[in-house]
Design a protein around this motif. Structure first.
Motif, PDB file in Angstrom:
ATOM      1  N   ASP A 167      92.730  38.880  51.121  1.00 47.07           N
ATOM      2  CA  ASP A 167      93.032  37.386  51.419  1.00 47.07           C
ATOM      3  C   ASP A 167      91.984  36.672  52.402  1.00 47.07           C
ATOM      4  OD1 ASP A 167      93.962  38.581  53.694  1.00 47.07           O
ATOM      5  OD2 ASP A 167      96.072  37.829  53.628  1.00 47.07           O
ATOM      6  N   GLU A 168      90.823  37.280  52.739  1.00 47.27           N
ATOM      7  CA  GLU A 168      89.752  36.679  53.508  1.00 47.27           C
ATOM      8  C   GLU A 168      89.025  35.534  52.493  1.00 47.27           C
ATOM      9  OE1 GLU A 168      89.966  37.025  56.519  1.00 47.27           O
ATOM     10  OE2 GLU A 168      90.845  38.873  56.965  1.00 47.27           O
ATOM     11  N   ASN A 169      88.604  34.742  53.380  1.00 47.47           N
ATOM     12  CA  ASN A 169      87.882  33.504  52.810  1.00 47.47           C
ATOM     13  C   ASN A 169      86.404  33.797  52.184  1.00 47.47           C
ATOM     14  OD1 ASN A 169      86.149  31.211  52.544  1.00 47.47           O
ATOM     15  ND2 ASN A 169      88.147  30.126  53.144  1.00 47.47           N
ATOM     16  N   LEU A 170      86.242  33.948  51.046  1.00 49.95           N
ATOM     17  CA  LEU A 170      84.978  34.455  50.365  1.00 49.95           C
ATOM     18  C   LEU A 170      83.790  33.630  50.714  1.00 49.95           C
ATOM     19  CD1 LEU A 170      86.223  35.535  46.890  1.00 49.95           C
ATOM     20  CD2 LEU A 170      84.894  36.947  48.202  1.00 49.95           C
ATOM     21  N   GLY A 171      84.169  32.085  50.831  1.00 56.13           N
ATOM     22  CA  GLY A 171      83.115  31.193  51.256  1.00 56.13           C
ATOM     23  C   GLY A 171      82.643  31.421  52.476  1.00 56.13           C
ATOM     24  N   MET A 172      83.499  31.837  53.685  1.00 54.58           N
ATOM     25  CA  MET A 172      83.106  32.071  55.069  1.00 54.58           C
ATOM     26  C   MET A 172      82.260  33.450  54.778  1.00 54.58           C
ATOM     27  SD  MET A 172      83.480  30.610  57.941  1.00 54.58           S
ATOM     28  CE  MET A 172      81.862  30.538  58.021  1.00 54.58           C
ATOM     29  N   LEU A 173      82.809  34.362  54.159  1.00 55.78           N
ATOM     30  CA  LEU A 173      82.177  35.644  54.248  1.00 55.78           C
ATOM     31  C   LEU A 173      80.504  35.473  53.702  1.00 55.78           C
ATOM     32  CD1 LEU A 173      84.766  38.210  52.891  1.00 55.78           C
ATOM     33  CD2 LEU A 173      83.487  37.860  55.250  1.00 55.78           C
ATOM     34  N   LEU A 174      80.322  34.569  52.665  1.00 56.53           N
ATOM     35  CA  LEU A 174      79.142  34.318  51.785  1.00 56.53           C
ATOM     36  C   LEU A 174      78.159  33.817  53.009  1.00 56.53           C
ATOM     37  CD1 LEU A 174      77.396  34.384  49.457  1.00 56.53           C
ATOM     38  CD2 LEU A 174      78.155  32.231  48.928  1.00 56.53           C
ATOM     39  N   ILE A 175      78.843  32.719  53.794  1.00 53.72           N
ATOM     40  CA  ILE A 175      77.925  31.894  54.427  1.00 53.72           C
ATOM     41  C   ILE A 175      77.449  32.971  55.975  1.00 53.72           C
ATOM     42  CG2 ILE A 175      77.826  30.219  56.428  1.00 53.72           C
ATOM     43  CD1 ILE A 175      79.612  28.632  54.434  1.00 53.72           C
ATOM     44  N   GLU A 176      78.454  33.789  56.105  1.00 48.02           N
ATOM     45  CA  GLU A 176      77.955  34.581  57.227  1.00 48.02           C
ATOM     46  C   GLU A 176      76.916  36.040  56.927  1.00 48.02           C
ATOM     47  OE1 GLU A 176      82.056  34.512  60.117  1.00 48.02           O
ATOM     48  OE2 GLU A 176      81.995  35.713  58.302  1.00 48.02           O
ATOM     49  N   PHE A 177      77.017  36.227  55.594  1.00 42.71           N
ATOM     50  CA  PHE A 177      76.046  37.309  54.994  1.00 42.71           C
ATOM     51  C   PHE A 177      74.798  36.498  54.980  1.00 42.71           C
ATOM     52  CE2 PHE A 177      73.565  38.783  51.660  1.00 42.71           C
ATOM     53  CZ  PHE A 177      73.821  40.245  51.573  1.00 42.71           C
ATOM     54  N   PHE A 178      74.563  35.391  54.665  1.00 37.63           N
ATOM     55  CA  PHE A 178      73.279  34.605  54.745  1.00 37.63           C
ATOM     56  C   PHE A 178      72.867  34.451  56.087  1.00 37.63           C
ATOM     57  CE2 PHE A 178      74.302  32.565  50.307  1.00 37.63           C
ATOM     58  CZ  PHE A 178      73.373  33.443  49.611  1.00 37.63           C
ATOM     59  N   GLU A 179      73.775  34.278  56.908  1.00 42.92           N
ATOM     60  CA  GLU A 179      73.522  33.952  58.434  1.00 42.92           C
ATOM     61  C   GLU A 179      72.832  35.362  58.739  1.00 42.92           C
ATOM     62  OE1 GLU A 179      75.663  32.465  62.496  1.00 42.92           O
ATOM     63  OE2 GLU A 179      76.854  33.163  60.931  1.00 42.92           O
ATOM     64  N   LEU A 180      73.664  36.544  58.563  1.00 40.89           N
ATOM     65  CA  LEU A 180      73.416  37.838  59.153  1.00 40.89           C
ATOM     66  C   LEU A 180      71.984  38.133  58.801  1.00 40.89           C
ATOM     67  CD1 LEU A 180      73.817  40.562  60.767  1.00 40.89           C
ATOM     68  CD2 LEU A 180      74.825  41.402  58.505  1.00 40.89           C
ATOM     69  N   TYR A 181      71.795  38.344  57.360  1.00 39.54           N
ATOM     70  CA  TYR A 181      70.393  38.666  56.854  1.00 39.54           C
ATOM     71  C   TYR A 181      69.186  37.947  56.724  1.00 39.54           C
ATOM     72  CZ  TYR A 181      73.249  43.018  55.895  1.00 39.54           C
ATOM     73  OH  TYR A 181      73.632  43.929  55.885  1.00 39.54           O
ATOM     74  N   GLY A 182      69.610  36.437  57.053  1.00 35.44           N
ATOM     75  CA  GLY A 182      68.699  35.362  57.059  1.00 35.44           C
ATOM     76  C   GLY A 182      68.336  35.099  58.381  1.00 35.44           C
ATOM     77  N   ARG A 183      69.030  35.288  59.448  1.00 33.99           N
ATOM     78  CA  ARG A 183      68.738  34.781  60.558  1.00 33.99           C
ATOM     79  C   ARG A 183      68.974  35.875  61.830  1.00 33.99           C
ATOM     80  NH1 ARG A 183      69.734  28.819  61.925  1.00 33.99           N
ATOM     81  NH2 ARG A 183      68.378  28.814  60.290  1.00 33.99           N
ATOM     82  N   ASN A 184      70.241  36.624  61.785  1.00 37.55           N
ATOM     83  CA  ASN A 184      70.510  37.424  63.089  1.00 37.55           C
ATOM     84  C   ASN A 184      69.834  38.780  62.954  1.00 37.55           C
ATOM     85  OD1 ASN A 184      71.640  35.261  64.183  1.00 37.55           O
ATOM     86  ND2 ASN A 184      73.739  35.728  63.338  1.00 37.55           N
ATOM     87  N   PHE A 185      69.710  39.406  61.874  1.00 37.77           N
ATOM     88  CA  PHE A 185      69.428  40.772  61.707  1.00 37.77           C
ATOM     89  C   PHE A 185      68.038  41.029  62.210  1.00 37.77           C
ATOM     90  CE2 PHE A 185      68.336  44.783  59.432  1.00 37.77           C
ATOM     91  CZ  PHE A 185      69.404  45.458  60.007  1.00 37.77           C
ATOM     92  N   ASN A 186      67.734  42.202  63.002  1.00 34.76           N
ATOM     93  CA  ASN A 186      66.468  42.343  63.729  1.00 34.76           C
ATOM     94  C   ASN A 186      65.764  43.561  62.639  1.00 34.76           C
ATOM     95  OD1 ASN A 186      64.193  43.100  64.769  1.00 34.76           O
ATOM     96  ND2 ASN A 186      65.227  43.410  66.814  1.00 34.76           N
ATOM     97  N   TYR A 187      64.971  42.925  61.681  1.00 36.93           N
ATOM     98  CA  TYR A 187      64.298  43.737  60.733  1.00 36.93           C
ATOM     99  C   TYR A 187      63.364  44.931  61.132  1.00 36.93           C
ATOM    100  CZ  TYR A 187      66.645  41.132  56.892  1.00 36.93           C
ATOM    101  OH  TYR A 187      67.512  40.381  56.115  1.00 36.93           O
ATOM    102  N   LEU A 188      62.869  44.453  62.328  1.00 42.06           N
ATOM    103  CA  LEU A 188      61.723  45.282  62.911  1.00 42.06           C
ATOM    104  C   LEU A 188      62.146  46.311  63.585  1.00 42.06           C
ATOM    105  CD1 LEU A 188      59.675  42.326  64.596  1.00 42.06           C
ATOM    106  CD2 LEU A 188      59.212  43.322  62.537  1.00 42.06           C
ATOM    107  N   LYS A 189      63.255  46.555  64.171  1.00 42.89           N
ATOM    108  CA  LYS A 189      63.907  47.658  65.171  1.00 42.89           C
ATOM    109  C   LYS A 189      65.005  48.392  64.341  1.00 42.89           C
ATOM    110  CE  LYS A 189      62.074  45.739  69.318  1.00 42.89           C
ATOM    111  NZ  LYS A 189      62.489  45.030  70.723  1.00 42.89           N
ATOM    112  N   THR A 190      65.792  47.641  63.504  1.00 42.04           N
ATOM    113  CA  THR A 190      67.100  48.243  63.139  1.00 42.04           C
ATOM    114  C   THR A 190      67.220  48.511  61.778  1.00 42.04           C
ATOM    115  OG1 THR A 190      67.762  46.446  64.550  1.00 42.04           O
ATOM    116  CG2 THR A 190      69.453  47.534  63.446  1.00 42.04           C
ATOM    117  N   GLY A 191      67.755  49.789  61.734  1.00 40.75           N
ATOM    118  CA  GLY A 191      68.175  50.275  60.302  1.00 40.75           C
ATOM    119  C   GLY A 191      69.559  50.208  59.844  1.00 40.75           C
ATOM    120  N   ILE A 192      69.944  50.293  58.867  1.00 38.26           N
ATOM    121  CA  ILE A 192      71.337  50.225  58.448  1.00 38.26           C
ATOM    122  C   ILE A 192      71.837  51.434  57.950  1.00 38.26           C
ATOM    123  CG2 ILE A 192      72.866  49.121  56.596  1.00 38.26           C
ATOM    124  CD1 ILE A 192      70.938  46.833  56.395  1.00 38.26           C
ATOM    125  N   ARG A 193      72.912  51.954  58.394  1.00 43.37           N
ATOM    126  CA  ARG A 193      73.618  53.116  58.059  1.00 43.37           C
ATOM    127  C   ARG A 193      74.955  52.841  57.424  1.00 43.37           C
ATOM    128  NH1 ARG A 193      74.010  57.837  62.215  1.00 43.37           N
ATOM    129  NH2 ARG A 193      71.916  58.462  61.198  1.00 43.37           N
TER     130      ARG A 193
END
Length: 485
Positions: A233-259
């Motif tokens: 019952d979480e809001n998909l609209g909010m999750l989609l925007i936050e996904f774009f924010e994370l990987y479009g803006r906040n995630f540090n591709y230079l130094k960080t890996g995903i596990r």
């Protein structure tokens, strides 16, 4: 709104959009957004409702699964004729049910060969006229040697590999996470369509693979700092925007890996490099393979920064579209919020109608391949008594206004930023991680120009697929004309 920064509020609890639906209103449809047949609520609640409708419209239909099973059967017959004891298995999106109408079919053939018999199968496929002759390609120099072809009758594209177990294991892995996160398929179909129309859904065109995208989405849900993404019952609209924010803006591709394994974590690339095989260094989009230790799933994604760029663009567009200010936009009720970033072409609509006409009578639901009905059930069970309109939350409105105001101050050198994450900031215990300030990235673009917002170079228009593959055949009069050139 700021996914990895402190001070974020919880996502509003929503009721079932299936329970709230109004009677269809075809007049609200507009070109490119056939899923929109009703008026939506304001703000992120309306975006949530629209994502549900997009999923219902675009997810696989029984006749499409039936058509694809026929394609698999034709190819399997050729393979069994050559090697009676060979085992043909389906993996990839057709196996998981996360496929778009024009997605490929992935097959793997298991048997006893010293080397993959690519040329032998190629000759047999040509002999039996299973594929369009021009479409058969043998990629024997690829990391995983494959045969690529386009089915003659349906023009569905197929990739065939030999004795590669990782694809089948990956499909099982994804299905397990689809059970764990019932919201995952909704996000994936939107994201796949978003990348598809920008030609960023394949590694060889400068994009990322579907497997990489799914692992990014799983990691996003695993490590979300505010919500339990296992809830339906979480809001998909909010999750989609936050996904774009994370990987479009906040995630540090230079130094960080995903596990992904062990509950998920962000790890310093220096740590990942210690277990990399064959002297590889972590790639820009570094995703630790949860099934094959030492393998970097994003290793071949040389265009990852282009994907980051369009994710940032989508974040800005959707953030504006769901803001309280958007209620004063002209034609607000008739325009699609999701349609600001994705479209469905008339070609695809005609193609699906052709499939329904030809295979509609051959429907035989397969619980393994037609996951759509099973996936939708949890979302329809949201508790209606828990509804809360996110737009009425003053703290959210204030945060959104601040976020939007910050985008107006972006310049060409600082429009797209990533968080500076050092190895000392990374905690390997799930949610315990901290984000320091942001720094500019040299190859960023400006989403705000003097004349308003512009799309980044990575957006190549609303192309559903390579139109050149659709060729009208004299013997196939039933194929929609709009699908051929």
């Amino acid at each position: 709104m700021n996914y990895l920064l402190s001070g974020s509020r919880g996502v509003a609890v929503i009721s079932s959009p299936h329970q709230q639906r109004q009677p269809p209103q075809p007049a609200l449809q507009s070109p490119g957004t056939p899923w929109k047949t009703r008026k939506y609520s304001p703000g992120v609640q309306g975006l949530h409702e629209e994502i549900i409708d997009f999923y219902d419209f675009m997810s696989p239909r029984p006749e499409e699964a039936a058509m694809r099973r026929e394609v698999v059967k034709r190819i399997e017959t050729v393979i069994k004729d050559l090697w009676p004891t060979a085992d043909v298995q389906i993996f990839g999106s057709f196996s998981t049910g996360l496929y778009l109408p024009t997605s490929d079919i992935d097959l793997v053939v298991f048997g006893k060969w010293e080397r993959p018999p690519l040329q032998l199968l190629e000759q047999a496929l040509r002999k039996h006229n299973v594929a369009e002759p021009y479409s058969i390609k043998v990629l024997d120099k690829a990391t995983v040697p494959i045969i690529k072809l386009t089915d003659l009758e349906t023009e569905v594209k197929v990739d065939i590999s030999f004795n590669v177990e990782t694809g089948v294991k990956a499909a099982r892995f994804i299905k397990e996470y689809m059970k764990k996160y019932s919201l995952l398929p909704y996000l994936i179909l939107v994201l796949k369509q978003f990348l598809l129309q920008r030609d960023l859904n394949e590694v060889f065109t400068g994009g990322i693979s579907s497997y990489s995208l799914i692992l990014m989405a799983i990691s996003f849900l695993q490590l979300h700092p505010r919500i339990d993404a296992r809830r339906a019952d979480e809001n998909l609209g909010m999750l989609l925007i936050e996904f774009f924010e994370l990987y479009g803006r906040n995630f540090n591709y230079l130094k960080t890996g995903i596990r992904i394994k062990n509950g998920g974590a962000y790890i310093a690339k220096e740590e990942i490099m210690k277990v990399m095989t064959n002297g590889y260094r972590p790639s820009m989009l570094c995703i630790e393979d949860p099934l094959l230790p030492g393998n970097d799933v994003g290793r071949s994604s040389y265009g990852a920064m282009q994907v980051k760029q369009v994710f940032d663009y989508a974040y800005i567009v959707l953030s504006h579209a769901v803001s309280p200010l958007a209620r004063s936009y002209p034609n607000r009720d008739s325009e699609s919020t999701l349609g600001r970033i994705i479209k469905v072409t008339q070609e695809v609509i005609d193609y699906r109608a052709w499939i329904k006409k030809k295979w509609g009578s051959k429907i035989n639901l397969s619980p393994e391949l037609d996951n759509r009905l099973k996936i939708r059930d949890p979302i329809a069970l949201c508790n209606g008594d828990q509804q809360q309109n996110r737009d009425s939350d003053p703290s959210y409105s204030q945060h959104l206004a601040l976020s939007l105001a910050s985008t107006q101050q972006l310049s060409g050198s600082s429009a797209s930023s990533v968080s500076s994450l050092s190895s000392s900031d990374i905690q390997h215990s799930g949610m315990k991680f901290s984000m320091k300030g942001t720094h500019n990235q040299g190859n960023s673009y400006s989403p705000i120009s003097s004349g308003g917002m512009r799309q980044p170079v990575g957006n190549r228009g609303h192309h559903q697929y390579n139109r050149n593959i659709w060729r009208r055949k004299k013997h196939r009069d039933s194929l929609p004309i709009s699908l051929s050139r």
